[in-house]
Design an enzyme around this catalytic site. Structure first.
Site, PDB file in Angstrom:
ATOM      1  N   HIS A  43     -13.634   0.851  74.162  1.00  0.00           N
ATOM      2  CA  HIS A  43     -14.057  -0.538  73.966  1.00  0.00           C
ATOM      3  C   HIS A  43     -14.730  -1.013  75.252  1.00  0.00           C
ATOM      4  CE1 HIS A  43     -12.982  -4.674  72.056  1.00  0.00           C
ATOM      5  NE2 HIS A  43     -14.024  -4.807  72.878  1.00  0.00           N
ATOM      6  N   ARG A  45     -16.870  -3.236  77.736  1.00  0.00           N
ATOM      7  CA  ARG A  45     -17.240  -4.645  77.841  1.00  0.00           C
ATOM      8  C   ARG A  45     -18.408  -4.782  78.801  1.00  0.00           C
ATOM      9  NH1 ARG A  45     -11.776  -4.831  76.402  1.00  0.00           N
ATOM     10  NH2 ARG A  45     -11.337  -6.439  74.838  1.00  0.00           N
ATOM     11  N   GLU A  70     -15.788   0.334  69.997  1.00  0.00           N
ATOM     12  CA  GLU A  70     -15.516  -1.055  69.642  1.00  0.00           C
ATOM     13  C   GLU A  70     -16.258  -1.989  70.592  1.00  0.00           C
ATOM     14  OE1 GLU A  70     -10.856  -0.498  68.216  1.00  0.00           O
ATOM     15  OE2 GLU A  70     -11.309  -1.453  70.148  1.00  0.00           O
ATOM     16  N   HIS A 190      -4.042  -3.007  67.380  1.00  0.00           N
ATOM     17  CA  HIS A 190      -3.662  -3.991  68.387  1.00  0.00           C
ATOM     18  C   HIS A 190      -2.143  -4.177  68.387  1.00  0.00           C
ATOM     19  CE1 HIS A 190      -5.304  -6.773  71.413  1.00  0.00           C
ATOM     20  NE2 HIS A 190      -4.109  -7.333  71.285  1.00  0.00           N
ATOM     21  N   GLY A 213      -3.896   2.197  71.988  1.00  0.00           N
ATOM     22  CA  GLY A 213      -4.190   2.494  73.380  1.00  0.00           C
ATOM     23  C   GLY A 213      -3.099   2.069  74.333  1.00  0.00           C
ATOM     24  N   HIS A 214      -2.938   0.764  74.516  1.00  0.00           N
ATOM     25  CA  HIS A 214      -2.018   0.267  75.543  1.00  0.00           C
ATOM     26  C   HIS A 214      -0.603   0.807  75.368  1.00  0.00           C
ATOM     27  CE1 HIS A 214      -0.619  -2.554  78.616  1.00  0.00           C
ATOM     28  NE2 HIS A 214       0.412  -2.788  77.820  1.00  0.00           N
TER      29      HIS A 214
END
Length: 237
Positions: A43, A45, A70, A190, A213-214
């Site tokens: 993802h 940014r 993403e 999420h 992920g996290h």
């Protein structure tokens, strides 16, 4: 079986905290696939505070499972995806200063914009998914954009599940049922974790893919990456 896509943003965050190239993002992706991951998610940014645009390019020849990028379809993101041509692009309405994703699209308000973006990606052979809250009207709106899939934003479920409120799954079940009726593929992500993933998967019909992920990276600090990936795969059977 629901596919496990490993989001490797946190590996890039760790690398960036010291400069250099340790841990190596590409090597981690290769190892995650070797350990059984069925996809790799990034993802990027605009400020490149974790995954960098060059990482997206470097990963392309090494991701032989599903490659999911993403992000918010700002101009630089659109150009990157068109260059890399991943398996799937997941459109997420992030504000540039957001720490992490915190809402799904208003697919009704932004319909015309999303129609144009989805059409461009699909014309280039890229599967499209739209990040949405478990709200039926927004899922109907996602269908009208021409997207192939939706990704349900699962933070609210994860929070309530942690409080012992399993009834919080109901809006996700209804959303999954509607997605199926509309012919939309279903992803989710999420705050999904080893604690809640089995319950979520067992309750949600037609779940094709989860992006984690996290939680997966932090769990791996204690249990090891290969072991944690296998634990997720077992829970997703």
């Amino acid at each position: 079986m629901t596919k496990l896509s490993v989001n490797i943003n946190k590996i890039a965050t760790l690398r960036n905290s010291r400069g250099g190239d340790v841990p190596n993002v590409v090597q981690f992706a290769k190892d995650a696939q070797r350990f059984g991951a069925e996809g790799i998610t990034i993802h990027p940014r605009p400020d490149e505070r974790h995954i960098r645009y060059q990482d997206a390019r470097d990963l392309k020849p090494e991701v032989y499972t599903e490659y999911n990028i993403e992000g918010n379809p700002v101009e630089s993101f659109l150009k990157l995806v068109m260059e890399v041509k991943p398996t799937q692009v997941t459109l997420v309405p992030d504000a540039e200063d957001a720490i992490t994703s915190n809402a799904g699209w208003d697919t009704i308000k932004h319909k015309d914009f999303l129609v144009d973006v989805v059409k461009e990606f699909k014309n280039n052979g890229i599967r499209t998914s739209i990040f949405v809250d478990p709200v039926l009207a927004q899922i109907e709106g996602a269908k009208l954009t021409g997207a192939d899939r939706i990704e349900l934003y699962t933070e609210a479920f994860a929070h309530q599940y942690g409080l012992g409120n399993k009834a919080a799954i109901q809006s996700y079940v209804e959303s999954a049922q509607l997605a199926s009726e509309l012919g939309l593929g279903l992803n989710a992500g999420h705050d999904l974790s080893l604690e809640n993933i089995k319950f979520f998967k067992d309750e949600i019909p037609g779940l094709l893919e989860v992006s984690i992920g996290h939680a997966l990276i932090t769990e791996s600090l204690y249990l090891g990456v290969e072991n944690v990936i296998q634990m997720y795969l077992n829970k997703l059977k």
